[in-house]
Design a protein around this motif. Structure first.
Motif, PDB file in Angstrom:
ATOM      1  N   UNK A 114      -1.838  -0.395 -13.998  1.00 14.71           N
ATOM      2  CA  UNK A 114      -2.744  -1.551 -13.885  1.00 14.71           C
ATOM      3  C   UNK A 114      -2.565  -2.317 -12.632  1.00 14.71           C
ATOM      4  N   UNK A 115      -1.251  -2.684 -12.364  1.00 10.68           N
ATOM      5  CA  UNK A 115      -0.746  -3.534 -11.193  1.00 10.68           C
ATOM      6  C   UNK A 115      -0.397  -2.761  -9.935  1.00 10.68           C
ATOM      7  N   UNK A 116       0.182  -1.683 -10.074  1.00 18.54           N
ATOM      8  CA  UNK A 116       0.824  -1.247  -8.688  1.00 18.54           C
ATOM      9  C   UNK A 116      -0.076   0.030  -7.998  1.00 18.54           C
ATOM     10  N   UNK A 117      -0.339   0.069  -6.820  1.00 12.73           N
ATOM     11  CA  UNK A 117      -0.907   1.216  -6.215  1.00 12.73           C
ATOM     12  C   UNK A 117       0.097   2.238  -5.496  1.00 12.73           C
ATOM     13  N   UNK A 118       0.254   3.673  -5.963  1.00 13.61           N
ATOM     14  CA  UNK A 118       1.096   4.204  -5.667  1.00 13.61           C
ATOM     15  C   UNK A 118       0.702   5.031  -4.279  1.00 13.61           C
ATOM     16  N   UNK A 119       1.873   5.077  -3.359  1.00 18.89           N
ATOM     17  CA  UNK A 119       1.435   5.694  -2.053  1.00 18.89           C
ATOM     18  C   UNK A 119       2.242   7.225  -2.168  1.00 18.89           C
ATOM     19  N   UNK A 120       1.506   8.034  -1.266  1.00 21.15           N
ATOM     20  CA  UNK A 120       1.688   9.467  -1.167  1.00 21.15           C
ATOM     21  C   UNK A 120       2.858   9.721  -0.368  1.00 21.15           C
ATOM     22  N   UNK A 121       3.053   8.613   0.597  1.00 18.72           N
ATOM     23  CA  UNK A 121       4.054   9.123   1.722  1.00 18.72           C
ATOM     24  C   UNK A 121       5.223   8.217   1.089  1.00 18.72           C
ATOM     25  N   UNK A 122       6.258   8.620   1.267  1.00 18.99           N
ATOM     26  CA  UNK A 122       7.744   8.102   1.194  1.00 18.99           C
ATOM     27  C   UNK A 122       7.907   6.799   1.944  1.00 18.99           C
ATOM     28  N   UNK A 123       7.487   6.847   3.000  1.00 18.97           N
ATOM     29  CA  UNK A 123       7.481   5.616   4.081  1.00 18.97           C
ATOM     30  C   UNK A 123       6.089   5.336   4.812  1.00 18.97           C
ATOM     31  N   UNK A 124       5.796   4.239   4.631  1.00 20.72           N
ATOM     32  CA  UNK A 124       4.257   3.966   5.419  1.00 20.72           C
ATOM     33  C   UNK A 124       4.581   2.476   6.224  1.00 20.72           C
ATOM     34  N   UNK A 125       3.801   2.710   7.492  1.00 20.75           N
ATOM     35  CA  UNK A 125       3.995   1.572   8.354  1.00 20.75           C
ATOM     36  C   UNK A 125       2.864   0.140   7.598  1.00 20.75           C
ATOM     37  N   UNK A 126       2.947  -0.921   8.147  1.00 25.86           N
ATOM     38  CA  UNK A 126       2.034  -1.972   7.328  1.00 25.86           C
ATOM     39  C   UNK A 126       0.754  -1.406   7.951  1.00 25.86           C
ATOM     40  N   UNK A 127       0.378  -0.652   9.074  1.00 28.83           N
ATOM     41  CA  UNK A 127      -1.214  -0.628   9.728  1.00 28.83           C
ATOM     42  C   UNK A 127      -1.490   0.689   8.574  1.00 28.83           C
ATOM     43  N   UNK A 128      -0.724   1.610   8.478  1.00 27.44           N
ATOM     44  CA  UNK A 128      -1.229   2.982   7.899  1.00 27.44           C
ATOM     45  C   UNK A 128      -1.541   2.362   6.321  1.00 27.44           C
ATOM     46  N   UNK A 129      -0.563   1.541   5.792  1.00 29.21           N
ATOM     47  CA  UNK A 129      -0.867   1.337   4.396  1.00 29.21           C
ATOM     48  C   UNK A 129      -2.175   0.273   4.287  1.00 29.21           C
ATOM     49  N   UNK A 130      -2.586  -0.482   4.974  1.00 30.27           N
ATOM     50  CA  UNK A 130      -3.751  -1.549   5.157  1.00 30.27           C
ATOM     51  C   UNK A 130      -4.917  -0.425   5.502  1.00 30.27           C
ATOM     52  N   UNK A 131      -4.765   0.516   6.238  1.00 32.58           N
ATOM     53  CA  UNK A 131      -5.959   1.501   6.375  1.00 32.58           C
ATOM     54  C   UNK A 131      -6.245   2.269   5.104  1.00 32.58           C
ATOM     55  N   UNK A 132      -5.250   2.302   4.296  1.00 35.16           N
ATOM     56  CA  UNK A 132      -5.686   3.207   3.113  1.00 35.16           C
ATOM     57  C   UNK A 132      -6.181   2.402   1.933  1.00 35.16           C
ATOM     58  N   UNK A 133      -6.181   1.207   2.070  1.00 30.68           N
ATOM     59  CA  UNK A 133      -6.830   0.282   1.090  1.00 30.68           C
ATOM     60  C   UNK A 133      -8.088   0.102   1.047  1.00 30.68           C
ATOM     61  N   UNK A 134      -8.946   0.368  -0.048  1.00 30.99           N
ATOM     62  CA  UNK A 134     -10.405   0.322   0.247  1.00 30.99           C
ATOM     63  C   UNK A 134     -10.971  -1.027   0.474  1.00 30.99           C
ATOM     64  N   UNK A 135     -12.226  -0.781   1.043  1.00 27.01           N
ATOM     65  CA  UNK A 135     -12.684  -1.895   1.768  1.00 27.01           C
ATOM     66  C   UNK A 135     -12.941  -3.013   1.104  1.00 27.01           C
ATOM     67  N   UNK A 136     -13.293  -2.924  -0.302  1.00 29.08           N
ATOM     68  CA  UNK A 136     -13.765  -3.939  -1.294  1.00 29.08           C
ATOM     69  C   UNK A 136     -12.531  -4.804  -1.598  1.00 29.08           C
TER      70      UNK A 136
END
Length: 736
Positions: A114-136
């Motif tokens: 319900x609360x966590x968004x699982x990342x596929x990459x073991x390490x992500x930068x702040x920009x990469x993480x923000x790019x993968x978040x839905x626009x809404x």
């Protein structure tokens, strides 16, 4: 910056839970420094499961409450307890831990979904993480800072991070919420108290409403009853016209003058000007409660005289002698008891109330009244009618064994000597104006007293039967009232084996002041003179029964010789030189207050007729019973030494009417033992003291053993010289 802190703002606090803030935690409000390795905690993440040891610690901590132990001692107590815990009890906590573990797994699975968004990459930068978040969701993520954290498998998860300001506001809101909850509790408590007070007030109002209705009903009933009586008076007494008197016109009852008519009728009865046909209304008076309209003693007397066909009395006095009439006089004169319906039952004839001429012969029986009894008679209006009496201002007492062994009492007035018949006469005169009935010539057959105060006493007369709330036994030594008491067997009687001979003697010379009472103790008993006039005294000679019979057989001349010899003869036994020396020494010791000069009575030259009566002493163990009380000789008898015994009976009367008045004042029943007990307590204490003193004095002077006689003579001589002791004796003798 490490992956664990990527995207974490500089002001994000480390560790506190949003849902469960801990104000006391050291990490609350602490900002994470740049480069710190401390991992931020997700406030929405489920709590770690508790172990079996933690569950045990919670239960064990309850035993340490209030003991004031330090942390180290508590830790040691818990560890030692856990180590020594039996396997069966440890199993309980382990089962609780398993349940907690299952709870954590379920909540953790829901949390991840319900609360966590699982990342596929073991390490992500702040920009990469923000790019993968839905626009809404970008707006929400930009407005709420995010933080990341790895789970047990090493996967990286992101979650919202809250600022210290947000958490501080949250704490303030929770504090306000706590205060409001406390206020709500207080308001509920106050509301409960108010509701209880309202219920109490409602109950009180209901009770007052009930009492008000009862009073209204009672008032209505009284008004209806009063109206009915007024109507009865108007209709039935229309022919009973009060004649004109004192400037007032004649009056007959009408609807508008009933109270005035009743007042005029009362005054007419008081002044003796009632209409001739007044007695024909006796039966109607009996049926009507006239005391409502005729208050006061006169009204009650009128109602009882003309209307009372009832045979019930408040007080029945059995015996019309001195003590019985004194009781009737006290009840009739006292304001608190005069309203009682009292009757005196006497078997003898009514006493004469005409004044006795001075030249009339004196009665053979006389009494010496002490000051208390005289005050009683004065207070109740009887003494003013006494026509003749003698006064004792000095009393000489001596004996016949030890020479010069005597004592003298002197006072302004020691006693007044009055004939028994004269005393009865004056009390009967004083009772003429009292509300008391008399039944002379009544033969009292039986007295029945109840076992308790729930019923009344019954008295059977010849041809009649009456009931009473209180029966006063003043019927002498053979009292029927005392025999009717449940404890009648508990009476003490002892005989003196003596007989009293009484007569009136005249002296050779007319004494200027015959105010001395003489009493000498002989071997056979005391002989005494009580002054009646300047030339006459009443003789009371107590002696053995055989000697009394011999004295009654003597002629007047021989009797006078015996009397004179008894007073003036030498001592019975000649004193030995030793006894004479001891008595001289006693007189020398008392030189500071020398004994009084010895005096002898004048010589008797003539004597009246004689009478004789037996002497005995008796005392009832109980004076009271339900509906019954004893006074005078019915309760106690003493040796007639110097004629002072009657004062105890007057003391009984004074105490009894006071106790009955107190009971009436409190609205009590005058016939209960509880109401009468104060009388028994007070009079038994006083009567027994005086009875034992008189008996001891009699027995002391009867002893003829020389050492006892010598001690008696010394004591009497020394007492005669001690003014304080004599004053105390006189004070006791003046009371009843």
């Amino acid at each position: 910056m490490s992956d664990e802190t990527a995207g974490n703002p500089a002001n994000m606090p480390a560790g506190p839970s949003v849902l469960h803030p801990k104000p006391s935690s050291k990490s609350d409000g602490v900002k994470t420094k740049p480069g710190s390795k401390r991992r931020p905690v997700d406030p929405l993440k489920p709590k770690q499961p508790l172990s079996a040891y933690v569950f045990y610690s919670k239960d064990a901590f309850k035993q340490l409450k209030g003991k004031g132990t330090d942390h180290q001692s508590r830790v040691k107590f818990l560890s030692d307890g856990w180590a020594a815990l039996p396997k069966e009890e440890r199993q309980k906590y382990e089962e609780m831990a398993e349940v907690e573990s299952e709870r954590y797994k379920r909540e953790m699975a829901a949390y991840r979904q319900k609360h966590l968004q699982k990342t596929k990459e073991p390490r992500l930068s702040g920009k990469t993480q923000e790019a993968q978040v839905p626009a809404a969701e970008k707006k929400i993520i930009k407005s709420v800072p995010m933080a990341t954290s790895r789970d047990e498998s090493g996967e990286l998860w992101s979650f919202p991070a809250f600022s210290a300001e947000f958490l501080e506001n949250n704490r303030k809101l929770e504090e306000q919420h706590r205060v409001l909850k406390e206020k709500i509790v207080l308001v509920k408590e106050e509301s409960g108290q108010l509701e209880a007070e309202v219920r109490r007030l409602n109950g009180a109002v209901s009770l007052l409403d009930g009492e008000t209705k009862e009073r209204e009903a009672l008032t209505a009933a009284c008004e209806a009853y009063s109206k009915a009586i007024k109507n009865l008076i108007v209709s039935e007494f229309s022919s009973l016209v009060i004649p004109a008197s004192g400037g007032l016109p004649a009056i007959q009852p009408k609807a508008d003058n009933v109270m005035v008519y009743c007042k005029r009728l009362r005054e007419a009865f008081k002044n003796g000007v009632c209409p001739p046909n007044f007695h024909s209304y006796r039966e109607l008076f009996r049926q009507t409660n006239w005391e409502i309209f005729f208050p006061g003693v006169v009204g009650r007397r009128m109602v009882r005289q003309f209307s009372s066909a009832s045979n019930h009395y408040d007080v029945v006095i059995c015996g019309g002698g001195m003590v019985g009439l004194a009781a009737a006089l006290a009840f009739a004169r006292d304001p608190t008891t005069r309203a009682q319906r009292v009757v005196v039952i006497e078997q003898g004839k009514p006493p004469k109330t005409d004044p006795v001429p001075n030249e009339a012969p004196y009665g053979l029986r006389s009494v010496a009244l002490n000051p208390s009894t005289v005050r009683f008679l004065e207070r109740n209006g009887a003494w003013e009618h006494v026509h003749r009496w003698g006064t004792i201002r000095s009393l000489q007492v001596w004996e016949s064994v030890i020479a010069d062994s005597r004592i003298t009492f002197e006072s302004d007035e020691i006693a007044r000597v009055v004939e028994n018949d004269e005393l009865i006469r004056v009390m009967k005169i004083a009772l003429k104006d009292g509300d008391v009935e008399f039944r002379y010539g009544a033969n009292l057959k039986a007295v029945e007293l109840p076992r308790d105060s729930s019923s009344v006493a019954k008295l059977t007369l010849e041809g009649d039967e009456i009931t009473a709330s209180l029966v006063v036994g003043a019927d002498g030594a053979k009292s029927l009232v005392r025999k009717a008491m449940p404890n009648s067997a508990r009476s003490l009687t002892w005989e003196y084996d003596q007989q009293a001979v009484v007569a009136n003697v005249n002296f050779s010379l007319d004494c200027v002041e015959n105010e001395i009472g003489w009493q000498r103790f002989l071997k056979t008993g005391p002989i005494a003179y009580l002054p009646l006039t300047t030339s006459m005294s009443n003789l009371i000679w107590s002696t053995t029964r055989n000697h009394a019979k011999d004295l009654m057989k003597l002629s007047d001349e021989d009797f006078l010789l015996a009397v004179n010899d008894a007073f003036v003869s030498a001592n019975d036994d000649a004193m030995s030189p030793l006894v004479d020396s001891v008595m001289k020494f006693a007189r020398q010791v008392s030189v500071t207050n020398p004994p009084s000069v010895a005096q002898l009575p004048p010589r008797a030259v003539s004597v009246s007729k004689r009478a004789s009566f037996p002497i005995a002493a008796a005392h009832a163990v109980n004076y009271v019973a339900p509906r019954g009380v004893l006074i005078g000789d019915a309760a106690h008898r003493v040796h007639p030494m110097a004629g002072m015994g009657v004062n105890l009976g007057f003391g009984d009367v004074d105490c009894l009417h006071r106790v009955v008045g107190d009971a009436l004042g409190l609205g009590g029943d005058i016939g209960t033992t509880a109401s009468l007990y104060p009388y028994e307590s007070e009079r038994q204490r006083k009567n027994l003291t005086k009875m034992l003193g008189i008996d001891a004095l009699y027995r002391l002077y009867r002893a003829q053993f020389l050492p006892i006689a010598l001690a008696r003579g010394i004591g009497l001589t020394l007492t005669d010289s001690l003014v304080p002791v004599k004053s105390w004796i006189m004070d006791q003798a003046s009371r009843y």
